[in-house]
Design a protein around this motif. Structure first.
Motif, mmCIF file in Angstrom:
data_model
loop_
_atom_site.group_PDB
_atom_site.id
_atom_site.type_symbol
_atom_site.label_atom_id
_atom_site.label_comp_id
_atom_site.label_asym_id
_atom_site.label_seq_id
_atom_site.Cartn_x
_atom_site.Cartn_y
_atom_site.Cartn_z
ATOM 1 N N TYR A 109 81.409 54.229 24.048
ATOM 2 C CA TYR A 109 81.884 55.173 23.021
ATOM 3 C C TYR A 109 83.101 54.657 22.250
ATOM 4 C CZ TYR A 109 78.920 58.470 25.591
ATOM 5 O OH TYR A 109 77.878 59.089 26.207
ATOM 6 N N GLN A 136 83.508 59.295 15.886
ATOM 7 C CA GLN A 136 83.063 60.178 16.964
ATOM 8 C C GLN A 136 84.255 60.535 17.854
ATOM 9 O OE1 GLN A 136 79.062 60.172 19.438
ATOM 10 N NE2 GLN A 136 80.245 58.371 19.932
ATOM 11 N N ASP A 139 86.777 61.826 24.521
ATOM 12 C CA ASP A 139 86.430 62.797 25.563
ATOM 13 C C ASP A 139 87.530 63.863 25.614
ATOM 14 O OD1 ASP A 139 85.680 64.162 27.822
ATOM 15 O OD2 ASP A 139 85.801 62.445 29.185
ATOM 16 N N TYR A 166 83.506 68.914 17.843
ATOM 17 C CA TYR A 166 83.419 68.705 19.291
ATOM 18 C C TYR A 166 83.089 70.034 19.951
ATOM 19 C CZ TYR A 166 84.803 67.083 23.946
ATOM 20 O OH TYR A 166 84.814 66.737 25.273
ATOM 21 N N THR A 167 82.143 70.022 20.874
ATOM 22 C CA THR A 167 81.758 71.246 21.581
ATOM 23 C C THR A 167 82.278 71.201 23.013
ATOM 24 O OG1 THR A 167 79.753 71.369 20.247
ATOM 25 C CG2 THR A 167 79.834 72.754 22.207
ATOM 26 N N ARG A 280 75.669 58.026 21.138
ATOM 27 C CA ARG A 280 76.180 59.331 20.690
ATOM 28 C C ARG A 280 76.676 60.093 21.902
ATOM 29 N NH1 ARG A 280 73.486 56.835 17.140
ATOM 30 N NH2 ARG A 280 72.613 57.884 15.329
ATOM 31 N N ARG A 281 77.873 60.620 21.780
ATOM 32 C CA ARG A 281 78.403 61.472 22.830
ATOM 33 C C ARG A 281 77.789 62.863 22.647
ATOM 34 N NH1 ARG A 281 82.990 60.699 25.708
ATOM 35 N NH2 ARG A 281 84.189 59.356 24.354
ATOM 36 N N ARG A 282 77.295 63.436 23.733
ATOM 37 C CA ARG A 282 76.619 64.733 23.644
ATOM 38 C C ARG A 282 77.545 65.806 23.061
ATOM 39 N NH1 ARG A 282 76.337 68.019 27.921
ATOM 40 N NH2 ARG A 282 76.987 66.274 29.212
ATOM 41 N N GLU A 283 78.830 65.746 23.401
ATOM 42 C CA GLU A 283 79.765 66.818 22.999
ATOM 43 C C GLU A 283 80.234 66.713 21.550
ATOM 44 O OE1 GLU A 283 80.259 64.665 25.501
ATOM 45 O OE2 GLU A 283 79.905 65.916 27.282
ATOM 46 N N SER A 284 80.007 65.564 20.906
ATOM 47 C CA SER A 284 80.597 65.359 19.581
ATOM 48 C C SER A 284 79.535 65.045 18.537
ATOM 49 C CB SER A 284 81.593 64.192 19.643
ATOM 50 O OG SER A 284 82.148 63.935 18.369
ATOM 51 N N THR A 285 79.743 65.547 17.317
ATOM 52 C CA THR A 285 78.945 65.028 16.215
ATOM 53 C C THR A 285 79.561 63.677 15.834
ATOM 54 O OG1 THR A 285 80.307 66.076 14.513
ATOM 55 C CG2 THR A 285 78.436 67.359 15.365
#
Ligand SMILES: *Cc1c(COP(=O)(O)O)cnc(C)c1O
Length: 373
Positions: A109, A136, A139, A166-167, A280-285
């Motif tokens: 990442y 991106q 964490d 970010y989710t 791609r990080r799952r939590e971020s667009t």
């Protein structure tokens, strides 16, 4: 075929009339400093990022410096930052006589490793600067929990990730820059939201702090000619704000176009040689300021592309801890193995808002050709 890393001219031509009109309005009023366009832009960007205040300034480097000044960081205080970043992040820390404390990054990442941040936090640590590199988010859930527990500020470097979302595990969504104590961004022409020269901004959810930031960016004065602190002079020109007001309306469209390019690369380059495509990080667009691939044959690939009219860039060729100006006693080659390896393997491909199928087809065919020759 004329392929560029960024196509600022093509991007301008598509919205020329709106931009020209917006700039002409400034020329007609001659309100070159702190005109109404600056205030409008700050409000527009605050709405876009869902953050309480945006304080424009002269460039992204200044934004970082002003953030650290507004948080009252004192000489000798430690600031943790990733060693794989643009020099500006470390520069302002050193300039303020703070101590940069480097950490390595996650290989897939490119953002700072939270386990190393935890190891390197000391009683002198006053801030952590996550850099949302290439577009991106870092964490942030883990980082914010750690920073909160240790009572340390988080200053986000959003220069490459404006607009990224970010989710959090509880489902809450926040924009890059709106999560930490202060977010800092740049409107350098080639950034995702770029003006026609230099520009930058800080953002914060904290109204008290926003007043302090505004003061530090304006010669340390809240009231004219009354200087309570030593500040700096850092403003966004009204002409630049006039450009940004127009381009902000297109920022989500720009993000879509960049993602379209990234998906094209993903599909067409999968499986080529030893290439590793950006994860791609799952939590971020991902807003794809850069599309950065990795290969052990990086230098050969770069020359091969160059000979065939395809530009590419290395961000960054020399890790900060190995730069003459940022050497620290006892921190030698080998101290940050991931970053050192990235400096030898990363390659950023052309990605911008004006790319088309034929350019992408040619680039991908050429890259695949390199690996099968
Ligand atoms: C561009 C950039 C900056 C500095 O922005 P300027 O406006 O050029 O001063 C800081 N950090 C990162 C990660 C950047 O990419």
């Amino acid at each position: 075929m004329n392929i560029k890393m960024v196509d600022l001219h093509g991007q301008y031509l598509r919205i020329k009339q709106e931009i020209d009109d917006s700039m002409q309005e400034v020329l007609d009023t001659t309100a070159f400093i702190q005109g109404k366009q600056v205030i409008d832009f700050a409000a527009g960007l605050a709405a876009y990022c869902n953050v309480k205040s945006v304080i424009p300034c002269a460039n992204g480097t200044d934004a970082l410096q002003i953030a650290m000044m507004a948080l009252d960081l004192q000489p000798g205080d430690e600031v943790i930052l990733p060693v794989h970043t643009y020099v500006a992040t470390a520069e302002v820390i050193a300039l303020l006589r703070l101590k940069p404390v480097f950490v390595d990054v996650e290989e897939q990442y490119f953002t700072l490793r939270i386990d190393q941040v935890a190891e390197r936090i000391s009683p002198r640590t006053k801030a952590i600067v996550p850099v949302h590199l290439y577009g991106q988010c870092a964490d942030m859930d883990a980082l914010l929990r750690l920073a909160d527990q240790k009572n340390v500020h988080v200053i986000e470097d959003v220069a490459q990730a404006l607009g990224a979302r970010y989710t959090f595990p509880d489902g809450k969504v926040a924009a890059a820059g709106a999560m930490g104590t202060i977010g800092c961004t740049s409107f350098f022409p080639s950034k995702n939201l770029g003006c026609f020269g230099d520009g930058g901004a800080l953002m914060t959810q904290d109204e008290m702090l926003s007043g302090k930031i505004r003061m530090m960016a304006n010669h340390g004065q809240r009231v004219k000619y009354q200087h309570d602190e030593i500040g700096v002079n850092s403003r966004l020109d009204t002409l630049q704000a006039a450009v940004l007001n127009v381009k902000l309306r297109y920022l989500s469209d720009y993000e879509r176009r960049r993602n379209w390019v990234a998906s094209y690369y993903d599909r067409s380059l999968a499986g080529a040689g030893d290439l590793i495509l950006p994860a791609r990080r799952r939590e971020s667009t991902h807003v794809f300021h850069q599309y950065t691939i990795r290969t052990d044959r990086r230098d050969a690939l770069k020359s091969y592309l160059e000979e065939r009219g395809i530009p590419s860039m290395i961000y960054y060729p020399i890790p900060l801890h190995l730069q003459k100006a940022y050497r620290q006693p006892g921190v030698e080659r080998g101290a940050f193995p991931v970053t050192e390896r990235l400096s030898e393997t990363v390659l950023s491909l052309p990605i911008h808002t004006e790319m088309d199928d034929s350019q992408l087809g040619y680039i991908c065919d050429t890259i695949r050709g390199f690996f099968t020759k």
